[in-house]
Design an enzyme around this catalytic site. Structure first.
Site, PDB file in Angstrom:
ATOM      1  NE  ARG A  45      -2.358  -2.308   3.331  1.00 46.69           N
ATOM      2  CZ  ARG A  45      -2.714  -2.556   4.381  1.00 46.69           C
ATOM      3  NH1 ARG A  45      -3.613  -2.023   5.038  1.00 46.69           N
ATOM      4  NH2 ARG A  45      -2.027  -3.885   4.871  1.00 46.69           N
ATOM      5  N   GLY A  46       2.173   1.186   0.205  1.00 46.29           N
ATOM      6  CA  GLY A  46       2.977   2.314   0.571  1.00 46.29           C
ATOM      7  C   GLY A  46       3.326   3.394  -0.455  1.00 46.29           C
ATOM      8  CD  GLU A 101       8.035  -0.832  -2.498  1.00 44.52           C
ATOM      9  OE1 GLU A 101       7.100  -0.322  -2.538  1.00 44.52           O
ATOM     10  OE2 GLU A 101       8.312  -1.856  -2.224  1.00 44.52           O
ATOM     11  CG  ASP A 102       6.804   2.244   0.205  1.00 45.41           C
ATOM     12  OD1 ASP A 102       7.654   1.269  -0.269  1.00 45.41           O
ATOM     13  OD2 ASP A 102       6.428   1.981   1.232  1.00 45.41           O
ATOM     14  CG  ASP A 105      14.858  -1.977   4.568  1.00 40.51           C
ATOM     15  OD1 ASP A 105      15.685  -1.275   4.941  1.00 40.51           O
ATOM     16  OD2 ASP A 105      14.286  -2.651   5.362  1.00 40.51           O
ATOM     17  CE  LYS A 133      14.612   2.097   5.792  1.00 40.79           C
ATOM     18  NZ  LYS A 133      14.204   1.319   6.966  1.00 40.79           N
ATOM     19  CG  PHE A 154      10.963   1.808  10.964  1.00 42.77           C
ATOM     20  CD1 PHE A 154      11.066   0.751  10.189  1.00 42.77           C
ATOM     21  CD2 PHE A 154       9.715   2.455  11.189  1.00 42.77           C
ATOM     22  CE1 PHE A 154       9.988   0.055   9.676  1.00 42.77           C
ATOM     23  CE2 PHE A 154       8.330   1.924  10.821  1.00 42.77           C
ATOM     24  CZ  PHE A 154       8.746   0.730   9.949  1.00 42.77           C
ATOM     25  CB  VAL A 155      11.182   6.739   7.334  1.00 43.42           C
ATOM     26  CG1 VAL A 155      12.765   7.274   7.562  1.00 43.42           C
ATOM     27  CG2 VAL A 155      11.111   5.799   6.250  1.00 43.42           C
ATOM     28  NE  ARG A 167      -0.768   1.994   4.933  1.00 39.99           N
ATOM     29  CZ  ARG A 167       0.246   1.283   4.648  1.00 39.99           C
ATOM     30  NH1 ARG A 167       1.223   1.698   3.822  1.00 39.99           N
ATOM     31  NH2 ARG A 167       0.458   0.003   4.993  1.00 39.99           N
TER      32      ARG A 167
HETATM   33  P1  IMP Z   1      12.653  -4.642   1.262  1.00 38.04           P
HETATM   34  O1  IMP Z   1      11.870  -5.877   0.773  1.00 38.04           O
HETATM   35  O2  IMP Z   1      13.266  -4.862   2.312  1.00 38.04           O
HETATM   36  O3  IMP Z   1      13.408  -4.017   0.078  1.00 38.04           O
HETATM   37  O4  IMP Z   1      11.481  -3.772   1.887  1.00 38.04           O
HETATM   38  C1  IMP Z   1      10.729  -3.090   1.231  1.00 38.04           C
HETATM   39  C2  IMP Z   1       9.353  -2.707   1.901  1.00 38.04           C
HETATM   40  O5  IMP Z   1       9.606  -2.672   3.440  1.00 38.04           O
HETATM   41  C3  IMP Z   1       8.901  -1.458   1.554  1.00 38.04           C
HETATM   42  O6  IMP Z   1       7.932  -1.536   0.686  1.00 38.04           O
HETATM   43  C4  IMP Z   1       8.217  -0.992   2.870  1.00 38.04           C
HETATM   44  O7  IMP Z   1       7.021  -1.429   2.957  1.00 38.04           O
HETATM   45  C5  IMP Z   1       8.961  -1.965   3.844  1.00 38.04           C
HETATM   46  N1  IMP Z   1       9.803  -0.703   4.568  1.00 38.04           N
HETATM   47  C6  IMP Z   1      11.075  -0.829   4.321  1.00 38.04           C
HETATM   48  N2  IMP Z   1      11.587   0.106   5.213  1.00 38.04           N
HETATM   49  C7  IMP Z   1      10.588   0.664   5.898  1.00 38.04           C
HETATM   50  C8  IMP Z   1      10.781   1.841   6.755  1.00 38.04           C
HETATM   51  O8  IMP Z   1      11.423   2.346   7.209  1.00 38.04           O
HETATM   52  N3  IMP Z   1       9.467   2.234   7.201  1.00 38.04           N
HETATM   53  C9  IMP Z   1       8.282   1.568   6.853  1.00 38.04           C
HETATM   54  N4  IMP Z   1       8.297   0.507   6.026  1.00 38.04           N
HETATM   55  C10 IMP Z   1       9.557   0.107   5.538  1.00 38.04           C
HETATM   56 MG    MG Z   2       5.845  -1.520   0.858  1.00 38.61          MG
END
Ligand code: IMP
Ligand code: MG
Length: 180
Positions: A45-46, A101-102, A105, A133, A154-155, A167
């Site tokens: 949803r982000g 994508e939001d 990470d 990140k 964490f944001v 959100r």
């Molecule tokens: P990844 O698969 O680890 O790259 O994570 C991606 C997803 O994790 C993003 O789409 C976010 O939904 C969530 N995410 C990563 N970092 C944060 C954060 O700092 N705050 C909230 N959600 C996060």
């Molecule tokens: Mg996400």
């Protein structure tokens, strides 16, 4: 609320985000100039706030679709196993696709979504993440565009949640736990 009390410190203002989106949309326009088959795919949803602002800056004929992949759930830890919860409504075979994508990470979500969408045979596929990140990356995946590189914090805000809250903040802020 299941969590310890926290406050949110502003990290990126609404004004900075808007300015950055203007720049990004110019680059994206150059990349997709002349196409009439662009589908902008938001990851739920982000990305819902980001994609809304981004497509309104794009002076191109676009279609909008959404995909939902698994996320953090209610915690602060990324899950390495990514699943597709909600698939696209439309076909993307032969189309130009921009995945929105939001935040990237560990990279697992975008890498998985990329591989999944490639099986649908788009003509072209690019991706953009508002936030990156890089310190947390576990998978070698690089979006074509990044809004802002941020430290390992964490944001929340601008579509991004902590346990489904925050959100609706118009800016990106960092979560800081307080005592008591
Ligand atoms: P990844 O698969 O680890 O790259 O994570 C991606 C997803 O994790 C993003 O789409 C976010 O939904 C969530 N995410 C990563 N970092 C944060 C954060 O700092 N705050 C909230 N959600 C996060
Ligand atoms: Mg996400």
């Amino acid at each position: 609320m299941p969590h310890k009390p926290y406050v949110i410190d502003t990290m990126i203002s609404a004004k900075s985000i808007a300015a950055r989106i203007e720049d990004l949309s110019r680059e994206i326009h150059e990349e997709f100039d002349g196409t009439d088959k662009l589908v902008v795919v938001g990851l739920l949803r982000g990305s819902f706030v980001f994609i809304a602002d981004l497509v309104r800056e794009l002076d191109l004929p676009v279609e909008v679709d959404f995909l939902e992949a698994s996320s953090y759930g209610d915690g602060m830890e990324s899950s390495r196993e990514v699943r597709i919860f909600k698939d696209l409504r439309g076909a993307i075979e032969g189309r130009d696709v921009l995945v929105v994508e939001d935040i990237i990470d560990t990279g697992h979500t975008l890498a998985h979504v990329h591989d999944y969408l490639m099986t649908k045979k788009p003509a072209k596929m690019k991706s953009i993440a508002l936030l990156d990140k890089p310190a947390r990356r576990e998978v070698d995946y690089k979006p074509d565009w990044i809004g802002f590189e941020i430290p390992d914090e964490f944001v929340v805000g601008y579509g991004i949640d902590f346990a489904q809250r925050n959100r609706n903040l118009p800016y990106v802020g960092k979560v800081r736990f307080t005592d008591g």
